[in-house]
Design a protein around this motif. Structure first.
Motif, PDB file in Angstrom:
ATOM      1  N   ASN A  37       0.823  -1.210   0.000  1.00 48.59           N
ATOM      2  CA  ASN A  37       0.000   0.000   0.000  1.00 48.59           C
ATOM      3  C   ASN A  37       0.855   1.257   0.000  1.00 48.59           C
ATOM      4  O   ASN A  37       0.547   2.224  -0.711  1.00 48.59           O
ATOM      5  CB  ASN A  37      -0.926   0.013   1.217  1.00 48.59           C
ATOM      6  N   ASN A  40       2.114   1.802  -3.383  1.00 48.28           N
ATOM      7  CA  ASN A  40       1.027   2.305  -4.235  1.00 48.28           C
ATOM      8  C   ASN A  40       0.776   3.789  -3.986  1.00 48.28           C
ATOM      9  O   ASN A  40       0.602   4.569  -4.937  1.00 48.28           O
ATOM     10  CB  ASN A  40      -0.247   1.504  -3.957  1.00 48.28           C
ATOM     11  N   ASN A 154       5.748   1.277 -13.601  1.00 50.02           N
ATOM     12  CA  ASN A 154       5.479   0.089 -12.791  1.00 50.02           C
ATOM     13  C   ASN A 154       6.723  -0.673 -12.358  1.00 50.02           C
ATOM     14  O   ASN A 154       6.627  -1.561 -11.510  1.00 50.02           O
ATOM     15  CB  ASN A 154       4.552  -0.851 -13.573  1.00 50.02           C
TER      16      ASN A 154
END
Length: 309
Positions: A37, A40, A154
């Protein structure tokens, strides 16, 4: 001169707010502090932070740029089309950034040379370039991008997402130019008092034009990262991003009147916006209510900044 405890708290209010926000969200949602998280959140923050860094240059001169979301969209679309048609990552990165800088130059010309109000000029270009994005893409997303291109946003170096590294590098460069160069000193002078800066020999038109070029280039880079991250370029991309960027700058302590602020404060502001968005998502708060919460946070930040002066 020693600062009182109150002065120290006011000076570091953005950092304290970020820490308090992280503690609060981690208590109500254990998922917040997981590595996946946090990674992210930092990746999401990178897109807004890069735009906000460019916006900091603009706001420090007393201006504003409402067109950054549209610049992000059209640069992302151009980048996606280039990589699909040529396969060249170099062209897919450099050309959109040049286009973003050119749009910034377009904004800067009308604001500094033609003396249009920044709000009105960039509101117009926001609409123009959003429309051009729809025309360029026929209103359809550009997808099926190469894996190499998608890795721009990414991929990771170790555990650090590549967009975070881009953001750190750009922050260092921006900090250097704002704090260690004559350009930076002149920029702050223009924001503090443009007439006095002009009378002292500073080329105010040049300074005001350059900051919009910087802002446009930053939005162009963010467009590439946003497109790479989701593997598609949508003509709707970047809608509302100008508000998050401006909010990050204001929350970070930069005055909307110009002449006062820092890029490091902007990064803290971007982190606050990113953590707040993530926390509200983890708590399954409706997007409608999220807008209200963000508006309240921005209002409180402006009030706190006013009271500290």
């Amino acid at each position: 001169m020693n600062l009182s405890i109150k002065d120290k708290l006011l000076k570091n209010k953005a950092i304290l707010a970020l820490i308090a926000l992280c503690i609060l969200i981690s208590i109500v949602s254990p998922r917040f502090l997981t590595i996946s998280n946090i990674s992210n959140v930092l990746t999401q923050v990178s897109v807004n932070a890069i735009i906000a860094i460019g916006m900091t240059f603009v706001i420090l001169t007393g201006g504003i740029d409402l067109s950054v979301g549209s610049i992000l969209a059209i640069c992302g679309a151009v980048s996606a089309v280039i990589v699909n048609s040529t396969g060249s990552i170099f062209l897919a990165v450099t050309i959109p950034i040049i286009i973003g800088a050119a749009i910034g130059l377009f904004n800067g010309f009308f604001i500094s040379k033609c003396r249009l109000q920044a709000f009105v000029a960039t509101l117009a270009t926001m609409t123009i370039f959003r429309g051009l994005t729809y025309v360029y893409t026929n209103g359809n997303p550009v997808s099926s991008l190469t894996n190499t291109y998608n890795n721009i946003a990414n991929a990771k170096i170790g555990i650090i997402p590549l967009p975070v590294i881009f953001t750190i590098i750009i922050t260092i460069i921006a900090y250097y130019f704002l704090n260690k160069t004559r350009f930076g000193r002149h920029l702050y002078a223009v924001g503090g008092n443009e007439d006095s800066a002009r009378l002292s020999g500073i080329k105010t038109i040049k300074i005001k034009t350059i900051v919009y070029v910087v802002c446009g280039a930053a939005a162009g880079l963010s467009g590439i990262i946003a497109t790479s991250r989701i593997g598609s370029a949508s003509p709707n991309a970047g809608t509302g991003f100008e508000l998050d960027a401006i909010a990050s700058v204001v929350i970070g302590g930069t005055s909307l009147l110009g002449g006062e602020g820092s890029v490091l404060g902007t990064i803290i502001g971007a982190l606050i916006i990113g953590v707040l968005n993530n926390g509200l998502n983890l708590l399954n708060v409706s997007p409608f209510y999220q807008q209200i919460v963000k508006g309240v946070v921005i209002l409180l930040a402006v009030l706190a900044d006013k009271k500290s002066k």
